[in-house]
Design an enzyme around this catalytic site. Sequence first.
Site, PDB file in Angstrom:
ATOM      1  CE  LYS A  77      -3.780   2.150   2.656  1.00 21.93           C
ATOM      2  NZ  LYS A  77      -4.656   2.006   3.846  1.00 21.93           N
ATOM      3  CB  SER A 152      -7.906   3.787   3.044  1.00 25.06           C
ATOM      4  OG  SER A 152      -7.043   3.200   4.004  1.00 25.06           O
ATOM      5  CB  SER A 176      -8.159   0.957   6.028  1.00 22.32           C
ATOM      6  OG  SER A 176      -8.842   2.161   6.234  1.00 22.32           O
TER       7      SER A 176
END
Length: 491
Positions: A77, A152, A176
């Site tokens: 990420k 996210s 997330s």
Amino acid sequence: MEYLTYADARRALERGETSCEALVSSFLERIEADNPRLNAFISVDPEGALAQARALDERLARGEPLPPLGGLVLAVKDVICIKDQRVTCGSRMLENFVSLYDATVITRLREAGAIFIGKTNCDEFAMGSSNETSYFGPARNPINPDYVPGGSSGGSAVAVAARMCQAALGSDTGGSIRQPAVFCGIVGLKPTYGRVSRYGLVAYASSFDTIGPMTHTVEDAARILQVIAGVDRWDSTSAPVEVPDYLEALEQPIKGLRIGLPREYFAEGLDPEFRQVLEERAAQLEAAGAVVQEVSLPHTEYGIATYYILATAEASSNLARYDGIRYGYRADVQQIRRELAESDSDDSVIYRLYVRSRSEGFGTEVKRRIMLGTYVLSAGYYEAYYAKAQRVRRLIRQDFDRAFEQVDVLLTPASPTPPFPLGSKLSDPLEMYLSDVYTVTANLAGIPGLVVPVGTHSSGFPVGAQLLGRHFDEATLLRVGRALMEVSGTA
């Protein structure tokens, strides 16, 4: 032949049936074919990944054993630092910022033989539940690209689900990792706060943020956690707690384990099909020897409000460093000088530079959360909001402590509904925030959470189950998670 799980790929590597370079090449081909449509990756590093793969192949050719994660093809990420690579946080503010160092998790994974294939898309500064706030555009759900993948860590979830890598790292501040894992039908693990070092993770809310793996199987999640868990001298919030053997824990039976169903998580608002599937899975675990009982977490209803007060307060402080002066996006100074020269404003250049840089560098959702966080910390409102939310946070943690006196694991939904269409909630932030209703409490309490796929909804999207456990008891979550996937037929 595709090797989607690391366990399968490792066995094939050890038997000489494939090579690390072949694995990386196959995933790069998949990325090239599908990323333009799904937008899972912000950047890809084919040269670096192939160089890592060839170095591992040379070790195998010399007869040396594979390191613990040798040949694992991993996406990261884009809020986690990898030296000499961009770390954008999905924001214009850091669009061209290059990291000077490796995060601790990256150092440990690199030493264990993992291969980093690219940086994945995410909501800007990890603020969002749909991956639609990214400056680089939304990631799309691989099951139906017109729907959100969750956020996210949506890009990481898409990369794994769309078979662009074997596993990915995400970060979890209020769900997330777990919510996109549900939406994309994969495994997502949020470790206990302090179990995994946050050094090198760009901060959103420092007392909530956690790094964890996203995989196809519980076994792969256990392998990755084994490497990244443990105290770190660079992170004062990492806990000096012994790390158990997670793979060994997977082999333990679930007979006699006490599994709690929190009544507040199965109340109004939960999709009826989700409820039905989870109740069926609980009955199957009971048939396998577990003891299932109802428990209560009475302060659950205050979780969303408490989370968004505290997390935005921390965000307003953490994001103050992006001022257009030291690093990151900077507005056009010459343009500002010209504007001031042509106006009667008393503003200084430096003041206008601060305002313009932050206004242009941050997106709408990030600015909304900064303003909310600044408000709840301001004089006259601190006691009414921030201090009160801290007291409720303590009550929520006490709810979990009391529940874990009765049971070993909690089984809950992780999302109230299946994925929603792209754009359908952008105009209603409160409705978007409610997507996290079942996940934020774990971050408030600092406990671990694991999501596994356990069925299919009539919409065609997966049904996911969330398991919550005691502090630093990821081993039991992984053990029950594997059993859940086995009884569900999703293993």
